[in-house]
Design a protein around this motif. Sequence first.
Motif, PDB file in Angstrom:
ATOM      1  N   ALA A 198       0.890  -1.160  -0.213  1.00 35.33           N
ATOM      2  CA  ALA A 198       0.051  -0.115   0.113  1.00 35.33           C
ATOM      3  C   ALA A 198       0.686   1.332   0.114  1.00 35.33           C
ATOM      4  CB  ALA A 198      -0.743  -0.015   1.217  1.00 35.33           C
ATOM      5  N   ARG A 199       1.850   1.281   0.689  1.00 35.98           N
ATOM      6  CA  ARG A 199       2.930   2.394   0.809  1.00 35.98           C
ATOM      7  C   ARG A 199       3.310   2.584  -0.661  1.00 35.98           C
ATOM      8  NH1 ARG A 199       5.009   1.622   5.539  1.00 35.98           N
ATOM      9  NH2 ARG A 199       3.806   3.099   6.625  1.00 35.98           N
ATOM     10  N   GLU A 200       3.906   1.537  -1.311  1.00 32.32           N
ATOM     11  CA  GLU A 200       4.363   1.807  -2.286  1.00 32.32           C
ATOM     12  C   GLU A 200       3.286   2.341  -3.668  1.00 32.32           C
ATOM     13  OE1 GLU A 200       5.983  -1.924  -3.989  1.00 32.32           O
ATOM     14  OE2 GLU A 200       7.364  -2.169  -2.050  1.00 32.32           O
ATOM     15  N   ARG A 201       1.818   2.016  -3.379  1.00 37.95           N
ATOM     16  CA  ARG A 201       0.900   2.423  -4.213  1.00 37.95           C
ATOM     17  C   ARG A 201       0.724   3.927  -4.006  1.00 37.95           C
ATOM     18  NH1 ARG A 201      -1.759   4.005  -7.871  1.00 37.95           N
ATOM     19  NH2 ARG A 201      -3.633   3.267  -8.467  1.00 37.95           N
ATOM     20  N   VAL A 202       0.666   4.232  -2.724  1.00 35.47           N
ATOM     21  CA  VAL A 202       0.391   5.611  -2.479  1.00 35.47           C
ATOM     22  C   VAL A 202       1.494   6.402  -3.259  1.00 35.47           C
ATOM     23  CG1 VAL A 202       0.307   7.267  -0.492  1.00 35.47           C
ATOM     24  CG2 VAL A 202      -1.058   5.072  -0.768  1.00 35.47           C
ATOM     25  N   ALA A 203       2.877   5.950  -2.945  1.00 37.69           N
ATOM     26  CA  ALA A 203       3.922   6.710  -3.566  1.00 37.69           C
ATOM     27  C   ALA A 203       3.881   6.941  -4.888  1.00 37.69           C
ATOM     28  CB  ALA A 203       5.093   6.116  -2.937  1.00 37.69           C
ATOM     29  N   GLU A 204       3.308   5.844  -5.656  1.00 41.86           N
ATOM     30  CA  GLU A 204       3.225   5.872  -7.072  1.00 41.86           C
ATOM     31  C   GLU A 204       2.255   6.985  -7.511  1.00 41.86           C
ATOM     32  OE1 GLU A 204       2.402   2.040  -8.400  1.00 41.86           O
ATOM     33  OE2 GLU A 204       4.202   1.037  -7.764  1.00 41.86           O
ATOM     34  N   GLY A 225       2.114  14.398  -9.382  1.00 40.57           N
ATOM     35  CA  GLY A 225       2.881  15.516  -9.137  1.00 40.57           C
ATOM     36  C   GLY A 225       2.653  16.367  -7.923  1.00 40.57           C
ATOM     37  N   TRP A 226       1.859  15.647  -6.974  1.00 44.14           N
ATOM     38  CA  TRP A 226       1.458  16.329  -5.721  1.00 44.14           C
ATOM     39  C   TRP A 226       2.658  16.471  -4.969  1.00 44.14           C
ATOM     40  CZ3 TRP A 226      -3.491  12.742  -4.289  1.00 44.14           C
ATOM     41  CH2 TRP A 226      -4.472  12.859  -4.828  1.00 44.14           C
ATOM     42  N   GLN A 227       2.556  17.730  -4.296  1.00 40.38           N
ATOM     43  CA  GLN A 227       3.765  18.261  -3.472  1.00 40.38           C
ATOM     44  C   GLN A 227       3.116  18.118  -2.125  1.00 40.38           C
ATOM     45  OE1 GLN A 227       5.325  21.991  -4.218  1.00 40.38           O
ATOM     46  NE2 GLN A 227       4.369  21.760  -6.546  1.00 40.38           N
ATOM     47  N   THR A 228       3.388  16.841  -1.256  1.00 37.21           N
ATOM     48  CA  THR A 228       3.068  16.461   0.064  1.00 37.21           C
ATOM     49  C   THR A 228       4.051  16.456   1.080  1.00 37.21           C
ATOM     50  OG1 THR A 228       3.231  14.161  -0.481  1.00 37.21           O
ATOM     51  CG2 THR A 228       1.248  15.174  -1.229  1.00 37.21           C
ATOM     52  N   TYR A 229       3.522  16.438   2.172  1.00 35.66           N
ATOM     53  CA  TYR A 229       4.458  16.177   3.208  1.00 35.66           C
ATOM     54  C   TYR A 229       4.897  14.755   3.399  1.00 35.66           C
ATOM     55  CZ  TYR A 229       2.913  20.794   4.561  1.00 35.66           C
ATOM     56  OH  TYR A 229       2.640  21.963   4.568  1.00 35.66           O
ATOM     57  N   SER A 230       6.217  14.383   3.179  1.00 40.71           N
ATOM     58  CA  SER A 230       6.644  13.043   3.170  1.00 40.71           C
ATOM     59  C   SER A 230       6.215  12.424   4.616  1.00 40.71           C
ATOM     60  CB  SER A 230       8.177  12.981   2.611  1.00 40.71           C
ATOM     61  OG  SER A 230       8.454  11.760   2.818  1.00 40.71           O
ATOM     62  N   GLY A 231       5.734  11.080   4.472  1.00 39.19           N
ATOM     63  CA  GLY A 231       5.458  10.566   5.819  1.00 39.19           C
ATOM     64  C   GLY A 231       4.490  11.159   6.515  1.00 39.19           C
ATOM     65  N   GLY A 232       3.701  12.186   6.090  1.00 43.06           N
ATOM     66  CA  GLY A 232       2.802  12.755   6.982  1.00 43.06           C
ATOM     67  C   GLY A 232       1.683  11.804   7.141  1.00 43.06           C
ATOM     68  N   ARG A 233       0.792  12.332   8.441  1.00 48.92           N
ATOM     69  CA  ARG A 233      -0.504  11.524   8.670  1.00 48.92           C
ATOM     70  C   ARG A 233      -1.300  11.354   7.691  1.00 48.92           C
ATOM     71  NH1 ARG A 233      -3.250  14.117  14.054  1.00 48.92           N
ATOM     72  NH2 ARG A 233      -1.395  14.599  15.256  1.00 48.92           N
ATOM     73  N   THR A 234      -1.514  12.107   6.845  1.00 50.17           N
ATOM     74  CA  THR A 234      -2.467  12.145   5.778  1.00 50.17           C
ATOM     75  C   THR A 234      -2.246  10.754   4.799  1.00 50.17           C
ATOM     76  OG1 THR A 234      -2.957  14.370   5.666  1.00 50.17           O
ATOM     77  CG2 THR A 234      -3.728  13.037   3.955  1.00 50.17           C
ATOM     78  N   THR A 235      -0.972  10.864   4.408  1.00 52.68           N
ATOM     79  CA  THR A 235      -0.339   9.609   3.511  1.00 52.68           C
ATOM     80  C   THR A 235      -0.395   8.147   4.424  1.00 52.68           C
ATOM     81  OG1 THR A 235       1.249  11.266   2.531  1.00 52.68           O
ATOM     82  CG2 THR A 235       1.625   8.903   2.316  1.00 52.68           C
ATOM     83  N   GLU A 236      -0.277   8.495   5.481  1.00 53.29           N
ATOM     84  CA  GLU A 236      -0.352   7.091   6.367  1.00 53.29           C
ATOM     85  C   GLU A 236      -1.621   6.565   6.565  1.00 53.29           C
ATOM     86  OE1 GLU A 236       2.100   4.890   7.127  1.00 53.29           O
ATOM     87  OE2 GLU A 236       3.119   6.455   5.888  1.00 53.29           O
ATOM     88  N   VAL A 237      -2.766   7.603   6.605  1.00 54.44           N
ATOM     89  CA  VAL A 237      -4.063   7.357   6.825  1.00 54.44           C
ATOM     90  C   VAL A 237      -4.461   6.327   5.376  1.00 54.44           C
ATOM     91  CG1 VAL A 237      -6.467   8.041   6.655  1.00 54.44           C
ATOM     92  CG2 VAL A 237      -4.861   8.879   8.320  1.00 54.44           C
ATOM     93  N   ASP A 287      -8.047  -0.447  -5.196  1.00 50.21           N
ATOM     94  CA  ASP A 287      -7.154   0.670  -5.650  1.00 50.21           C
ATOM     95  C   ASP A 287      -7.089   0.880  -7.221  1.00 50.21           C
ATOM     96  OD1 ASP A 287      -5.459  -1.061  -7.152  1.00 50.21           O
ATOM     97  OD2 ASP A 287      -3.841  -1.026  -5.562  1.00 50.21           O
ATOM     98  N   GLN A 288      -7.988   0.338  -8.055  1.00 53.42           N
ATOM     99  CA  GLN A 288      -8.385   0.671  -9.424  1.00 53.42           C
ATOM    100  C   GLN A 288      -8.920   1.824  -9.382  1.00 53.42           C
ATOM    101  OE1 GLN A 288      -9.904  -2.664 -11.260  1.00 53.42           O
ATOM    102  NE2 GLN A 288      -7.785  -3.982 -11.155  1.00 53.42           N
TER     103      GLN A 288
END
Length: 197
Positions: free
Chosen positions: A91-97, A103-115, A132-133
């Motif tokens: 899931a972490r890999e899929r979200v990173a992809e 091209g989103w500018q996000t906070y790396s490892g932030g709560r939102t990403t982890e949710v 996830d499709q």
Amino acid sequence: MPTIKFYVREGLLPAGELTSPNQASYAETHVQRLRLIRALLDVGGLSVADIREVIAAIDDSGRTVHQVLGDATERMVPRYDREPSAGLEEARERVAELIAARGWQTYSGGRTTEVLVAALAALYEVGHGSFDQVLDVYADAAERVAQADLEYVARYVAREELVERVAVGTVLGDVIFSALRRLAQVDASERVFGESI
């Protein structure tokens, strides 16, 4: 009023102007802050500690509006701690992809990403990894909603007012968007499956 005293004691509300040893006068700014606290508490479901952090972000004049907005919204995201698993890493890999592809500018490892990672991992674990499709469809909708949110907020020039509106809009906007989604699902279900309500 005991609630106001509690909010002052908890650092959510500045003290009023003392008019006598056991009475204080409160300005319109206090009333507005009280409304913010009640909205975040009652509708948004935030804890007093989370509200304190959101208010600290709103009141921090030494940071850019973008930084404060990021801090405020990040603090409003619930934490989901999960044990490491194969599904979690996938899931972490899929979200990173997804983030990289958009091209989103996000906070790396932030709560939102982890949710998002935790939610996808849970889908994988219960055998619904194919969900996830639809992530790109969700991301398209999220971009449109985020743009609408910021266009609404940008109408306000005062920094505190702008940040406060993002905080309230994020918490209450999530509730509104979730309710609208469910209403749309009922309608879509009727159209697809054809049974009257």
